[in-house]
Design a protein around this motif. Sequence first.
Motif, PDB file in Angstrom:
ATOM      1  N   ASP A 141       0.866  -1.238   0.113  1.00 26.41           N
ATOM      2  CA  ASP A 141       0.091   0.065   0.031  1.00 26.41           C
ATOM      3  C   ASP A 141       0.828   1.370  -0.011  1.00 26.41           C
ATOM      4  O   ASP A 141       0.335   2.263  -0.265  1.00 26.41           O
ATOM      5  N   GLN A 142       2.113   1.104   0.185  1.00 26.18           N
ATOM      6  CA  GLN A 142       3.195   2.305  -0.003  1.00 26.18           C
ATOM      7  C   GLN A 142       3.437   2.555  -1.140  1.00 26.18           C
ATOM      8  O   GLN A 142       3.999   3.494  -1.409  1.00 26.18           O
ATOM      9  N   ILE A 143       2.994   1.778  -2.251  1.00 28.88           N
ATOM     10  CA  ILE A 143       3.543   1.983  -3.719  1.00 28.88           C
ATOM     11  C   ILE A 143       2.411   3.055  -4.355  1.00 28.88           C
ATOM     12  O   ILE A 143       1.214   2.843  -4.368  1.00 28.88           O
ATOM     13  N   ALA A 144       2.947   4.155  -4.853  1.00 29.40           N
ATOM     14  CA  ALA A 144       2.060   5.141  -5.633  1.00 29.40           C
ATOM     15  C   ALA A 144       2.429   5.132  -7.046  1.00 29.40           C
ATOM     16  O   ALA A 144       3.288   5.782  -7.382  1.00 29.40           O
ATOM     17  N   LEU A 145       1.943   4.460  -7.904  1.00 28.36           N
ATOM     18  CA  LEU A 145       1.953   4.808  -9.195  1.00 28.36           C
ATOM     19  C   LEU A 145       1.450   5.987  -9.837  1.00 28.36           C
ATOM     20  O   LEU A 145       0.473   6.531  -9.395  1.00 28.36           O
ATOM     21  N   PRO A 146       2.316   6.749 -10.921  1.00 28.13           N
ATOM     22  CA  PRO A 146       1.639   7.908 -11.408  1.00 28.13           C
ATOM     23  C   PRO A 146       0.397   7.899 -11.970  1.00 28.13           C
ATOM     24  O   PRO A 146       0.037   7.118 -12.867  1.00 28.13           O
ATOM     25  N   PRO A 147      -0.928   8.519 -11.304  1.00 26.19           N
ATOM     26  CA  PRO A 147      -2.126   8.461 -11.872  1.00 26.19           C
ATOM     27  C   PRO A 147      -2.308   8.947 -13.162  1.00 26.19           C
ATOM     28  O   PRO A 147      -3.174   8.153 -13.750  1.00 26.19           O
ATOM     29  N   LYS A 148      -1.757   9.536 -13.782  1.00 24.81           N
ATOM     30  CA  LYS A 148      -2.038  10.124 -15.089  1.00 24.81           C
ATOM     31  C   LYS A 148      -1.133   9.606 -16.246  1.00 24.81           C
ATOM     32  O   LYS A 148      -1.166   9.628 -17.390  1.00 24.81           O
ATOM     33  N   ILE A 234       3.940  -7.009  -8.378  1.00 24.13           N
ATOM     34  CA  ILE A 234       4.575  -6.333  -7.136  1.00 24.13           C
ATOM     35  C   ILE A 234       5.974  -5.689  -7.674  1.00 24.13           C
ATOM     36  O   ILE A 234       6.291  -4.375  -7.611  1.00 24.13           O
ATOM     37  N   LYS A 235       6.675  -6.445  -8.445  1.00 24.35           N
ATOM     38  CA  LYS A 235       8.135  -6.119  -8.817  1.00 24.35           C
ATOM     39  C   LYS A 235       8.060  -5.035  -9.932  1.00 24.35           C
ATOM     40  O   LYS A 235       8.651  -3.984  -9.723  1.00 24.35           O
ATOM     41  N   SER A 236       6.973  -5.024 -10.787  1.00 23.85           N
ATOM     42  CA  SER A 236       6.857  -4.070 -11.815  1.00 23.85           C
ATOM     43  C   SER A 236       6.585  -2.792 -10.831  1.00 23.85           C
ATOM     44  O   SER A 236       7.065  -1.440 -11.396  1.00 23.85           O
ATOM     45  N   ALA A 237       5.458  -2.948 -10.064  1.00 26.96           N
ATOM     46  CA  ALA A 237       5.120  -1.741  -9.498  1.00 26.96           C
ATOM     47  C   ALA A 237       6.141  -0.943  -8.749  1.00 26.96           C
ATOM     48  O   ALA A 237       6.215   0.201  -8.394  1.00 26.96           O
ATOM     49  N   GLN A 238       6.935  -1.824  -7.954  1.00 27.95           N
ATOM     50  CA  GLN A 238       8.190  -1.256  -7.087  1.00 27.95           C
ATOM     51  C   GLN A 238       9.115  -0.590  -8.046  1.00 27.95           C
ATOM     52  O   GLN A 238       9.852   0.447  -7.748  1.00 27.95           O
ATOM     53  N   MET A 239       8.932  -0.831  -9.515  1.00 28.29           N
ATOM     54  CA  MET A 239      10.027  -0.258 -10.406  1.00 28.29           C
ATOM     55  C   MET A 239       9.399   1.053 -10.818  1.00 28.29           C
ATOM     56  O   MET A 239      10.018   1.852 -11.585  1.00 28.29           O
ATOM     57  N   GLY A 240       8.073   1.313 -10.311  1.00 26.61           N
ATOM     58  CA  GLY A 240       7.292   2.548 -10.655  1.00 26.61           C
ATOM     59  C   GLY A 240       6.669   2.453 -12.106  1.00 26.61           C
ATOM     60  O   GLY A 240       6.268   3.454 -12.637  1.00 26.61           O
ATOM     61  N   VAL A 241       6.853   1.205 -12.720  1.00 28.02           N
ATOM     62  CA  VAL A 241       6.103   1.159 -14.022  1.00 28.02           C
ATOM     63  C   VAL A 241       4.876   1.009 -13.821  1.00 28.02           C
ATOM     64  O   VAL A 241       4.239  -0.194 -13.465  1.00 28.02           O
ATOM     65  N   PRO A 242       3.740   1.732 -14.771  1.00 30.80           N
ATOM     66  CA  PRO A 242       2.296   1.610 -14.364  1.00 30.80           C
ATOM     67  C   PRO A 242       1.661   0.717 -15.461  1.00 30.80           C
ATOM     68  O   PRO A 242       0.576   0.578 -15.149  1.00 30.80           O
ATOM     69  N   VAL A 243       2.335   0.141 -16.500  1.00 35.48           N
ATOM     70  CA  VAL A 243       1.649  -0.693 -17.435  1.00 35.48           C
ATOM     71  C   VAL A 243       2.560  -1.861 -17.753  1.00 35.48           C
ATOM     72  O   VAL A 243       3.849  -1.824 -17.859  1.00 35.48           O
ATOM     73  N   VAL A 244       1.997  -3.043 -17.612  1.00 34.33           N
ATOM     74  CA  VAL A 244       2.692  -4.179 -17.745  1.00 34.33           C
ATOM     75  C   VAL A 244       1.885  -5.213 -18.852  1.00 34.33           C
ATOM     76  O   VAL A 244       0.622  -5.317 -18.678  1.00 34.33           O
ATOM     77  N   VAL A 245       2.634  -5.600 -19.894  1.00 33.76           N
ATOM     78  CA  VAL A 245       2.011  -6.342 -21.055  1.00 33.76           C
ATOM     79  C   VAL A 245       2.710  -7.930 -20.776  1.00 33.76           C
ATOM     80  O   VAL A 245       3.894  -7.973 -20.968  1.00 33.76           O
ATOM     81  N   SER A 246       1.649  -8.849 -21.126  1.00 29.11           N
ATOM     82  CA  SER A 246       2.317 -10.229 -21.068  1.00 29.11           C
ATOM     83  C   SER A 246       1.561 -10.819 -22.397  1.00 29.11           C
ATOM     84  O   SER A 246       0.472 -10.799 -22.728  1.00 29.11           O
ATOM     85  N   ARG A 247       2.398 -11.890 -22.882  1.00 35.98           N
ATOM     86  CA  ARG A 247       2.156 -12.604 -23.847  1.00 35.98           C
ATOM     87  C   ARG A 247       1.223 -13.693 -23.289  1.00 35.98           C
ATOM     88  O   ARG A 247       0.350 -14.186 -24.097  1.00 35.98           O
TER      89      ARG A 247
END
Length: 299
Positions: A141-148, A234-247
């Motif tokens: 809950d401490q992770i804050a991704l950029p809203p825009k 969780i790892k992607s969010a910790q990196m600050g990346v707001p969009v994750v794409v998977s095959r």
Amino acid sequence: MLASSPATVPQRAPVAALPRLTQARAPLTCAVSVVDETGRSRSVNLPAERDLTIYVDKRELVTLMTLGQHPEWLVLGYLRNQRLLPSVHDIESITVDWEVGAASVKTRGGVEAIEERTARRVVTTGCGQGSVFGGLMDEIDQIALPPKARLRQSDLYAMLKAIRERDSVYKSAGSVHGCALFRGAEPLLFVEDVGRHNAVDTIAGWMWLQDPEEMDGADKAFYTTGRLTSEMVIKSAQMGVPVVVSRSGTTQMGRAVAERVGLCAVGRATHQHFLCFTHPQRLLRDVVPPPAVDQTTSR
């Protein structure tokens, strides 16, 4: 006339040094002899999986199974994503020696309460058996991704095209996962490993070494060939990346975590088809999509 005093030049605060890293290299594939369905012998390539034991200040931490494409970045990213050290500047050096299969990490001030923080380990669903220390949802809950932050659909299609067209270990040997970091349609780094968790850790380690102003995750998107488990999200969010794409697809917990932290999780992404599982407002629909196909199954 009095001589004017020389202008005072403002002094910049000294920049903390980045860790010293070896540049250890090892073959990514090896040739073996096989017998095909006709009974004929031929040579094929296999991914060269090897073990790498991480030692932090001479204390054994964990053993990772890896291709070893960028082992120093992998170790950096592992320490970052395990939240064992708050800054890359807390690390003095990383020395990788493939002859003994070890990575020696020397810190500048040690890891606070390392015994307690590494006592509990959660084995994850990552292929190759990933693991995380502590509770999987700790500090989520401490992770804050950029809203825009947004990703154009045309850039998403360009990402998938770039992945399809690049040379890779998977094309020559199979049996590996690939992960990539993009800025819009621009590929920044592509990494393959025996487990997708290793590949994302390697990217996280590389990002840690870059200028933080240049490598802010807000304008980035992350791609993986593997499914979106809670660990990957969780790892992607910790990196600050707001969009994750998977095959591939996503797990129920992966979707729940993505929803909770505001991450846009896109799965079953091939050619110009995909499914958006969470936060579709992060996708800017600037192209006309092809007719929908049935993608109700996931791996």
